[in-house]
Scaffold this active site. Structure first.
Site, PDB file in Angstrom:
ATOM      1  N   PRO A  34       1.961   7.784 -15.576  1.00 40.64           N
ATOM      2  CA  PRO A  34       2.803   8.950 -15.847  1.00 40.64           C
ATOM      3  C   PRO A  34       2.870   9.874 -14.634  1.00 40.64           C
ATOM      4  CG  PRO A  34       1.203   8.598 -17.607  1.00 40.64           C
ATOM      5  CD  PRO A  34       0.795   7.713 -16.484  1.00 40.64           C
ATOM      6  N   LYS A  35       3.998  10.554 -14.486  1.00 40.96           N
ATOM      7  CA  LYS A  35       4.144  11.560 -13.420  1.00 40.96           C
ATOM      8  C   LYS A  35       3.882  12.936 -14.026  1.00 40.96           C
ATOM      9  CE  LYS A  35       7.038  13.163  -9.642  1.00 40.96           C
ATOM     10  NZ  LYS A  35       6.631  14.569  -9.846  1.00 40.96           N
ATOM     11  N   TRP A  36       2.774  13.529 -13.617  1.00 38.41           N
ATOM     12  CA  TRP A  36       2.343  14.804 -14.184  1.00 38.41           C
ATOM     13  C   TRP A  36       3.074  15.966 -13.532  1.00 38.41           C
ATOM     14  CZ3 TRP A  36      -0.710  14.487 -18.371  1.00 38.41           C
ATOM     15  CH2 TRP A  36      -1.298  13.246 -18.606  1.00 38.41           C
ATOM     16  N   ASP A 181       6.893  14.470 -16.110  1.00 40.73           N
ATOM     17  CA  ASP A 181       8.020  14.472 -15.189  1.00 40.73           C
ATOM     18  C   ASP A 181       8.726  13.139 -15.049  1.00 40.73           C
ATOM     19  OD1 ASP A 181       9.198  16.486 -13.851  1.00 40.73           O
ATOM     20  OD2 ASP A 181       7.925  16.431 -12.089  1.00 40.73           O
TER      21      ASP A 181
END
Length: 361
Positions: A34-36, A181
């Site tokens: 996941p893109k934090w 994100d």
């Protein structure tokens, strides 16, 4: 502090691509995560010393005393981690609340640390004990990271990963509901590359029709050759009030000159403009209006030229942060076929909510 990897260090970066790539599209395969949406942070811990290095290498430790205490409690004695500082409210990441931590008053920071504590999500291992992991492939760094954080508990987290592109695509669709994100892809066989764009990022891309209600001059603008710097954008809320939602700013120099001529001809007095109250401090208490100072802008001149709010533009954006675009929007085209009054929040895609705790499991 004496570690095999020392601050300052600029973290490895990513380049944008469209769509989740196949896992075998690069030699050695890809790992997805996941893109934090928070503050990028390289954590250096050596005994009782902790440095929280930002993307620009500034130490963020003074703004996150709660996180420093947690890292001292949860991490091995000597370690360097790449990750993200995030902050959740009601099960969703809230960047705007996180940004409130960047405050000059220690008393304010301490109060926020107690009422809205931050978390750290680790996604890469750069050093452990006396060993540097920077030159090792990501597959080895990830295995070492899992061992190093095997006993860590909240607010220190280990990001999840997958080598299945179908799973990554599912994450891309549902995790946004928790405030994330997008998705990041890393080559399993490549070493860590400080300040190098060797990762891949896949972010959401959307469009909206907005009212162009003002502009600012470019920093290179002169009286002899005025250039537009950014267009100020608005959307109407349910009460019919035009809200400032962000800016569009990426243009060529020739385009900046043409846009200035076009918009400058539409000037109207500030008193006749929907955002005419921006100079009054009390107006900012209820509405986020253009022209206000923030912790990011300091004393920067944010005044703008007001124009008749009759132009409609289609812009590209990634996602919303509250009632505003999270990042600078990208101008697509003029929409002469649209009435300004039709530019409302109702047109925006409503993202289904998703519990952040499920992402962190």
């Amino acid at each position: 502090m004496d570690l095999p990897v020392m601050p300052p260090l600029k973290p490895m970066l990513a380049k944008s691509i469209k769509g989740v790539p196949a896992a075998d599209s690069v030699e050695g395969g890809l790992s997805f995560e996941p893109k934090w949406d928070g503050f990028r942070c390289v954590v250096f811990r050596d005994g009782d010393e902790v440095v929280l290095g930002s993307r620009s290498t500034k130490d963020l430790a003074r703004y996150f005393p709660d996180l420093v205490a947690a890292l001292l409690r949860e991490l091995p004695e000597r370690i360097v981690l790449d990750g993200e500082i995030v902050l959740a409210v009601d099960g969703r990441l809230e960047f705007d609340v996180l940004s409130q931590r960047i405050h000059p008053a220690a008393s304010r920071v301490d109060m926020l640390a107690e009422t809205t504590p931050a978390s750290f999500v680790a996604f890469d291992l750069l050093a452990l004990g006396d060993e540097s992991f920077i030159d090792r492939p990501f597959a080895m760094r990830r295995a070492g990271l899992e061992r190093a954080l095997s006993n860590a508990t909240a607010p220190v987290h280990l990001t999840r990963t997958t080598t299945d592109a179908a799973v990554a695509t599912e994450w891309f669709g549902i995790f946004e509901g928790a405030g994330l994100d997008g998705v990041v892809a890393k080559a399993l066989a490549k070493p860590y590359a400080p300040n190098g764009r060797t990762m891949l990022k896949i972010k959401h891309a959307r469009t909206a029709d907005v009212v162009v209600a003002g502009f600012r001059l470019h920093k290179t603008s002169t009286e002899e050759r005025p250039l537009l710097g950014s267009m100020l954008l608005g959307l109407f809320n349910d009460e019919g009030v035009l809200q400032h939602v962000g800016v569009a700013a990426s243009f060529t120099e020739a385009r900046r000159a043409d846009l200035f001529d076009q918009l400058d001809a539409m000037r109207i007095p500030l008193a006749e403009h929907p955002w005419g109250a921006w100079q009054q401090a009390e107006a900012h208490e209820s509405d986020r209006l253009p022209g206000g100072q923030s912790r990011w802008t300091g004393t920067k001149d944010l005044s703008f030229t007001t124009i008749a709010p009759t132009l409609v533009a289609e812009v590209g954006y990634e996602h919303m942060e509250g009632t505003r675009f999270r990042h600078t929007a990208q101008f697509k085209r003029w929409r002469d076929d649209r009435e300004p009054s039709s530019c409302t929040y109702e047109q925006l895609e409503e993202v289904a909510s998703y519990d952040l705790a499920a992402v962190l499991e």
